[in-house]
Design a protein around this motif. Structure first.
Motif, mmCIF file in Angstrom:
data_model
loop_
_atom_site.group_PDB
_atom_site.id
_atom_site.type_symbol
_atom_site.label_atom_id
_atom_site.label_comp_id
_atom_site.label_asym_id
_atom_site.label_seq_id
_atom_site.Cartn_x
_atom_site.Cartn_y
_atom_site.Cartn_z
ATOM 1 N N VAL A 70 -26.326 42.702 18.546
ATOM 2 C CA VAL A 70 -25.666 42.896 17.413
ATOM 3 C C VAL A 70 -25.774 44.314 16.751
ATOM 4 O O VAL A 70 -26.693 44.515 16.476
ATOM 5 N N THR B 25 -29.921 36.989 10.093
ATOM 6 C CA THR B 25 -29.111 37.858 10.497
ATOM 7 C C THR B 25 -27.472 37.221 10.637
ATOM 8 O O THR B 25 -27.478 36.119 11.332
ATOM 9 N N ILE C 179 -23.979 36.820 11.961
ATOM 10 C CA ILE C 179 -23.030 37.460 13.000
ATOM 11 C C ILE C 179 -21.597 36.985 12.855
ATOM 12 O O ILE C 179 -21.376 35.799 12.995
ATOM 13 N N GLU D 100 -21.723 42.434 13.705
ATOM 14 C CA GLU D 100 -21.059 42.211 14.482
ATOM 15 C C GLU D 100 -21.521 42.213 16.143
ATOM 16 O O GLU D 100 -22.288 43.208 16.141
ATOM 17 N N GLN D 101 -21.144 41.214 16.675
ATOM 18 C CA GLN D 101 -21.277 41.327 18.376
ATOM 19 C C GLN D 101 -21.239 42.756 18.911
ATOM 20 O O GLN D 101 -19.980 43.143 18.869
#
Length: 446
Positions: free
Chosen positions: A428, A413, A415, A441-442
């Motif tokens: 995420v 993954t 990020i 994205e976080q």
């Protein structure tokens, strides 16, 4: 003495490597990461298939160069490759650069092998069955600070015709559950965030005992981990289709810290090929198993491994395998071409497949699986998952894994964020899906 160790092959080998490093540290030696600076180099080999054997030989010869260009005075080779060829009269002559050979049951003698100063090569090959599995937990020097493997058993008592593992590792010997739990607790104390249970066949646990089965291992290890660190994950690999039952699936469902991830090497799906392989199930048994997993655990990720080009595999049998894969739609799939050797029962079977045909079948499966994987990954877009952050290759980009991605064998993954710490768990939101990887994205709101 400065020691460098190169660990090849599977997760079981990694555990052995960490045990050997632990013994060396206890004996006062220093572990380093640069082989050019090492006084002694250890290569822990794999010898399961021909490509692994060739890789091991290449690495041994590469490490031997440091006897000339570096500080190395001792080169020690351990593991499956040397165990497989221990009776070969040409073993010592074929690798004169090696100062010591240790078999798969000789990990406890690594300090002696490293410190030995005799000019004659040190060789030790105890019977694999002699290796104790019920001894107290040994100190380990981890090769990965956040991920650690625990063996639930050693060896294998099955008789697959393509496999040499029972000869190299001995019959199955299950470890006491209390030792498994104690080891998990000790690893969490070291800061490990993901513990992975491993064996030749994890779900065969207990078949050699009159006691509990694998679901009990999951239950007790999960509870011990939850008490110590509720955020840590528990994963298990290398299940056997015959012993992966509803009790295991239900244990996964009951415990939030167990990854809903099922690694089930099936090897093939056609009944006749499975019979020649010595696998005790049918294609319909597999269909029922995977249907049951997805019925009881709808979010489960499925991984499998198959062999193509097995002796006698016809074009139609291969087409049936391909159709099976397209029907089940595994999230992750690995393919090997059959690796022949004279010490395998399958070597005596008729109808050996030409290498180019086997490679074409390999490529056909992988092309089909790429489409399936991308389709399966697409279902994650828009969802939020916990991700274990493992790398920060460039500013604003991190690499990690969700609970449905196992280390080294599956996708990762990506990020897109800033200020994350490697080894941390973050939420995420997935925004993109590819053939093998996903990205996101976080999720600050989490």
């Amino acid at each position: 003495m400065k020691i460098y160790l190169e660990s090849l092959g599977c997760s079981r080998n990694q555990v052995d490597s960490e045990i050997m490093l632990g013994r060396l540290v206890a004996a006062g030696h220093q572990i380093i990461t640069d082989p050019a600076q090492a006084d002694a180099i250890i290569v822990n080999t794999c010898g399961f298939i021909s490509t692994a054997s060739q890789e091991a030989v290449d690495v041994i010869l590469e490490m031997a160069e440091f006897k000339t260009t570096g500080s190395c005075r001792r080169l020690v080779v351990t593991g499956c490759l040397v165990q497989r060829y221990k009776d070969d009269p040409d073993l010592l002559d074929s690798l004169p650069e090696v100062d010591a050979f240790l078999g798969t049951a000789a990990c406890d003698h690594i300090v002696k092998a490293v410190e030995n100063t005799d000019k004659v090569p040190f060789t030790l090959f105890p019977e694999p069955d002699a290796r104790q599995v019920d001894t107290p937990v040994q100190a380990r020097e981890l090769l990965n600070e956040k991920i650690a493997y625990i063996k639930v058993s050693e060896g294998c008592s099955r008789h697959c015709t393509y496999c040499i593992i029972p000869t190299l590792r001995g019959r199955q010997r299950s470890r006491p559950i209390e030792l498994i739990c104690r080891e998990a607790s000790a690893l969490l104390d070291k800061g490990v965030k993901e513990i992975i249970l491993t064996a030749e066949n994890t779900t065969d646990y207990g078949l050699d005992l009159a006691g509990p089965a694998f679901h009990t291992v999951l239950e007790k290890t999960s509870k011990k981990m939850a008490q110590k660190d509720p955020s840590a994950w528990l994963r298990f690999l290398y299940t056997h289709p015959r012993t992966l039952d509803e009790r295991v699936i239900e244990a996964v469902q009951r415990h939030a810290n167990i990854c809903s991830y099922y690694d089930v090497p099936i090897q093939h799906a056609h009944d006749e090929v499975l019979k020649r392989m010595g696998r005790p199930y049918t294609g319909q048994d597999l269909i029922r198993l995977f249907s049951d997993i997805r019925r009881l655990d709808p979010d489960a990720a499925l991984r499998t491994t198959i062999i193509v080009g097995f002796p006698g595999e016809t074009d139609q049998q291969f087409k049936d395998l391909l159709a099976f894969i397209q029907e089940v739609e595994f999230d992750f799939l690995g393919v090997f071409t059959y690796s022949d050797s004279q010490d395998l029962p399958a070597h005596k079977l008729s109808g050996h497949i030409p290498e180019d045909v086997a490679e074409l079948r390999h490529d056909t499966i992988m092309a089909a699986q790429a489409k399936i994987s991308e389709k399966r990954n697409a279902r994650h877009v828009g969802r939020v998952y916990p991700v274990l952050v493992e790398e920060n290759p460039e500013d604003g980009v991190y690499i990690g894994r969700t609970p449905f991605q196992a280390p080294e064998v599956d996708g990762v993954t990506f990020i897109y964020s800033d200020g994350l710490d490697t080894g941390s768990l973050v939420q995420v939101k997935i925004t993109d899906a590819f053939e093998y990887d996903i990205a996101g994205e976080q999720d600050i709101g989490k």
